[in-house]
Each structure stands twice: as C-alpha cells, then as structure tokens.
Motif scaffolding. Structure first.
Motif, PDB file in Angstrom:
ATOM      1  N   HIS A   9       0.849  -1.160  -0.034  1.00  0.00           N
ATOM      2  CA  HIS A   9      -0.186   0.093  -0.152  1.00  0.00           C
ATOM      3  C   HIS A   9       0.714   1.299  -0.033  1.00  0.00           C
ATOM      4  O   HIS A   9       0.537   2.497   0.627  1.00  0.00           O
ATOM      5  CB  HIS A   9      -0.869   0.076   1.172  1.00  0.00           C
ATOM      6  CG  HIS A   9      -1.702  -1.259   1.339  1.00  0.00           C
ATOM      7  ND1 HIS A   9      -2.398  -1.777   0.564  1.00  0.00           N
ATOM      8  CD2 HIS A   9      -1.987  -2.096   2.533  1.00  0.00           C
ATOM      9  CE1 HIS A   9      -3.173  -2.925   0.926  1.00  0.00           C
ATOM     10  NE2 HIS A   9      -2.839  -3.172   2.027  1.00  0.00           N
ATOM     11  N   PHE A  10       2.065   1.339  -0.916  1.00  0.00           N
ATOM     12  CA  PHE A  10       2.964   2.457  -0.832  1.00  0.00           C
ATOM     13  C   PHE A  10       3.269   2.937  -2.064  1.00  0.00           C
ATOM     14  O   PHE A  10       4.430   2.929  -2.710  1.00  0.00           O
ATOM     15  CB  PHE A  10       4.306   1.860  -0.182  1.00  0.00           C
ATOM     16  CG  PHE A  10       5.165   2.913   0.125  1.00  0.00           C
ATOM     17  CD1 PHE A  10       4.586   4.486   0.318  1.00  0.00           C
ATOM     18  CD2 PHE A  10       6.380   2.913   0.377  1.00  0.00           C
ATOM     19  CE1 PHE A  10       5.592   5.405   0.569  1.00  0.00           C
ATOM     20  CE2 PHE A  10       7.374   3.955   0.852  1.00  0.00           C
ATOM     21  CZ  PHE A  10       6.973   5.368   0.786  1.00  0.00           C
ATOM     22  N   GLU A  63       0.128  13.992   6.698  1.00  0.00           N
ATOM     23  CA  GLU A  63      -0.238  12.716   7.222  1.00  0.00           C
ATOM     24  C   GLU A  63      -0.221  12.624   8.651  1.00  0.00           C
ATOM     25  O   GLU A  63       0.876  13.115   9.129  1.00  0.00           O
ATOM     26  CB  GLU A  63       0.696  11.565   6.437  1.00  0.00           C
ATOM     27  CG  GLU A  63       0.084   9.974   6.894  1.00  0.00           C
ATOM     28  CD  GLU A  63       1.028   9.113   6.228  1.00  0.00           C
ATOM     29  OE1 GLU A  63       1.169   7.930   6.817  1.00  0.00           O
ATOM     30  OE2 GLU A  63       1.693   9.480   4.990  1.00  0.00           O
ATOM     31  N   SER A 116       3.694  11.874  11.110  1.00  0.00           N
ATOM     32  CA  SER A 116       4.666  11.989  10.031  1.00  0.00           C
ATOM     33  C   SER A 116       5.725  13.008  10.210  1.00  0.00           C
ATOM     34  O   SER A 116       5.243  13.804  11.299  1.00  0.00           O
ATOM     35  CB  SER A 116       4.067  12.070   8.658  1.00  0.00           C
ATOM     36  OG  SER A 116       3.517  13.381   8.325  1.00  0.00           O
ATOM     37  N   PRO A 124      -5.210  10.517   7.707  1.00  0.00           N
ATOM     38  CA  PRO A 124      -4.896   9.308   7.806  1.00  0.00           C
ATOM     39  C   PRO A 124      -3.555   9.037   6.758  1.00  0.00           C
ATOM     40  O   PRO A 124      -2.688   8.323   7.250  1.00  0.00           O
ATOM     41  CB  PRO A 124      -5.991   8.316   7.614  1.00  0.00           C
ATOM     42  CG  PRO A 124      -7.033   8.874   7.646  1.00  0.00           C
ATOM     43  CD  PRO A 124      -6.810  10.631   7.599  1.00  0.00           C
ATOM     44  N   THR A 125      -3.616   9.394   5.479  1.00  0.00           N
ATOM     45  CA  THR A 125      -2.383   9.241   4.742  1.00  0.00           C
ATOM     46  C   THR A 125      -2.268  10.665   3.927  1.00  0.00           C
ATOM     47  O   THR A 125      -3.255  11.451   4.031  1.00  0.00           O
ATOM     48  CB  THR A 125      -2.786   8.224   3.706  1.00  0.00           C
ATOM     49  OG1 THR A 125      -4.307   8.633   3.128  1.00  0.00           O
ATOM     50  CG2 THR A 125      -3.364   6.799   4.286  1.00  0.00           C
ATOM     51  N   THR A 126      -1.160  10.609   3.135  1.00  0.00           N
ATOM     52  CA  THR A 126      -0.842  11.658   2.341  1.00  0.00           C
ATOM     53  C   THR A 126      -1.875  11.726   1.324  1.00  0.00           C
ATOM     54  O   THR A 126      -2.398  12.815   0.595  1.00  0.00           O
ATOM     55  CB  THR A 126       0.571  11.407   1.807  1.00  0.00           C
ATOM     56  OG1 THR A 126       1.700  11.475   2.864  1.00  0.00           O
ATOM     57  CG2 THR A 126       0.776  12.945   0.941  1.00  0.00           C
ATOM     58  N   GLU A 141       5.504  10.457  -3.613  1.00  0.00           N
ATOM     59  CA  GLU A 141       4.124  10.197  -3.464  1.00  0.00           C
ATOM     60  C   GLU A 141       3.262  11.366  -3.894  1.00  0.00           C
ATOM     61  O   GLU A 141       2.171  11.196  -4.634  1.00  0.00           O
ATOM     62  CB  GLU A 141       3.652  10.064  -1.962  1.00  0.00           C
ATOM     63  CG  GLU A 141       4.052   8.794  -1.181  1.00  0.00           C
ATOM     64  CD  GLU A 141       3.353   8.750   0.172  1.00  0.00           C
ATOM     65  OE1 GLU A 141       2.199   8.177   0.431  1.00  0.00           O
ATOM     66  OE2 GLU A 141       4.084   9.006   0.895  1.00  0.00           O
TER      67      GLU A 141
END
Length: 296
Positions: free
Chosen positions: A43-44, A169, A172, A194-196, A217
């Motif tokens: 998942h990256f 994020e 981070s 939660p994420t970028t 990303e």
C-alpha cells in the motif's frame, strides 16, 4: 474439571508448530532455486502497491529488473510496516516473524542508505543492525509541498501557512514539523489526515490549500490528478533536520555475494538511464543518490 484448561493448552501446543528462526539462503542456493525473494512495502504507491490484483510500482518494477538481470523469477514478500525500520529488517532479513516461520527475503528495498543509521548502536553498545548489510543507493527522496494555485498562487516560504491551511499525514515528519516550527505558529492551520493521499484529496476538495509529504507520493498523486493548477513549491524548510535522504537496499550480512551482484546491476541501470525511466513511468521526479552525484 480443573484439569481441562491444562489439557486444552497441551493439545493446542501439539497443533501449533513452534516458531523457528528462518534460514538465510546463500547466493548459490538462490540461483539454484531460480527465484529471488524481494521484500517491498504494501500500500505504498507509487513504489509498491497492488492495482486490479496486479503488483505495481517503481520498487516492484526495479525488483523485477534485478531478478531478470540475474536470470531469476521474482517472488514478492509484502511488508506491513513495523513501529521502526529495525523491526522490518529483523522480520524480513535476519530473523523472520513468528507469523511466518521460516520465511525471509533475499533482498529488501526502500531502506535508508545512511551512515548514521547503519552505525547506530543499541543499549549495550553493539551495532543495532549488525546482521544487515545496507547498500545499493538508487534514489534520493525529499519532503515536498504541493499547493493549489487557485487559492494559494505561490509558496515563497513555509510562513504562508500562518494564513493558509495545509494537510499532512498524521504522525509523520511533516506533521511534527509544521506543528512545531516557528514556535508552533503554523499548528492551527495544519490539518492531519490518515494518509498523504487523504490530505491530497482534501486539497482537491478545497478543505486545505496545500499538502506536505514525500515528493515521490505527491508526484504520483499529481500524475494521476492531471490538474495544471496544482503545483509543487520550490523552497527550503527552515529547521527541518533532514530534508533529503538516499534510499537503498538490504541483505543479510552473510550474503555479500548477492549484494555485490545487485550493486553492479543498480550501477548499470543508473548509468544507462533505465533507473530514471522506472520512476518516470509513474510521474516521479528521479534524483540521483549522493553517491552518484559525487561522481558527476
């Protein structure tokens, strides 16, 4: 029956195999098996992820190229990140995980190529990762800001986020940085996601005016968005300890024959431009790691 729990535990012990340390495969065994086992993070995107059931990403394509160069088939082992990189190296390179007894990767990608990290010591003064060889720098990564020019025409300095909202994020480096720099003056305008990718989506939804995260990303998200009004800023980040760092690989310390073979392939790919093309296929800027910049 007072003895029943004891009997149950005894039966379970018979049914569950004991965890054993995984065996590191010597180079000759890897070649004889016809398979190269490479660990990549799940998942990256854009480095390693699955799309429509197929493994994709820069690191996946690099792993395939390295396996091909050695005349081997590729087997991917997907890493669920631990709390620290040390955990991932232990679980995939030198000891294994109790949930996957006997399973190790021959090679792990996306490992920081950093002298200080390689030389760090544990509580008793021993090298923390003495069973690991970190080598093969293949990319320089950095922190980056992307902004929506319709609401924030330019980012001359990070100070603009006293007036504009920026997404990061949760937990981070950008999250900590923007919450503390300038004595915490930017913290009120720093929104955590939660994420970028979630922060980027919030920018597209006009909830924040910019996002800070890994350049790779953000390059990928820009590549997919195809929105000419979203731009990367070109500025420095005061008091940010390490704005750039090199990414390399890792093998078990007993497997230097494999690292030497991989090192030669990485150098060839960098020199003939194949490495840059892997990144360009996902819209990612390719920047030479320091080892090769010093040779220019």
């Amino acid at each position: 029956m007072r003895w029943l729990p004891t009997i149950v535990c005894w039966v379970l012990c018979l049914c569950v195999p004991l965890a054993v340390d995984a065996r590191v495969r010597p180079y000759d065994d890897i070649v004889a098996s016809g398979v190269l086992k490479v660990a990549v993070y799940e998942h990256f995107a854009p480095y390693s992820f699955e799309e429509n059931g197929k493994a994709r990403g820069v690191d996946v394509d690099l792993a395939q190229a390295l396996a091909d160069s050695l005349g081997l088939k590729l087997e991917l082992l997907w890493i669920v990140p631990g709390e620290k990189l040390d955990d991932d190296l232990r679980n995939f390179i030198w000891k294994g995980h109790y949930l996957r007894p006997g399973v190790l990767a021959d090679l792990m990608l996306r490992v920081p190529y950093d002298k200080d990290y390689r030389n760090q010591r544990n509580d008793v003064g021993e090298l923390a990762n003495e069973q690991v060889v970190m080598f093969g720098p293949y990319q320089r990564e950095r922190w980056q800001v992307v902004h929506d020019t319709r609401r924030l025409p330019k980012v001359d300095s990070i100070g603009v986020f006293r007036l504009h909202r920026i997404g990061v994020e949760l937990e981070s480096v950008p999250s900590f940085y923007l919450s503390t720099v300038f004595g915490g003056q930017l913290s009120a305008n720093t929104d955590h996601f939660p994420t970028t990718a979630a922060a980027f989506a919030a920018m597209q939804g006009e909830k924040v005016d910019a996002v800070m995260g890994l350049r790779g990303e953000l390059d990928w998200l820009l590549f997919k968005a195809k929105d000419a009004e979203l731009k990367e800023s070109d500025n420095t980040y005061p008091n940010l300890g390490q704005p750039t760092w090199d990414i390399g690989m890792a093998v078990h310390e007993s497997n230097r024959q494999l690292s030497n073979a991989i090192d030669m392939q990485v150098e060839d790919m960098i020199n003939d431009g194949r490495m840059a093309k892997l990144f360009e296929a996902y819209g990612v800027h390719y920047e030479l790691p320091g080892l090769y910049q010093d040779l220019e």
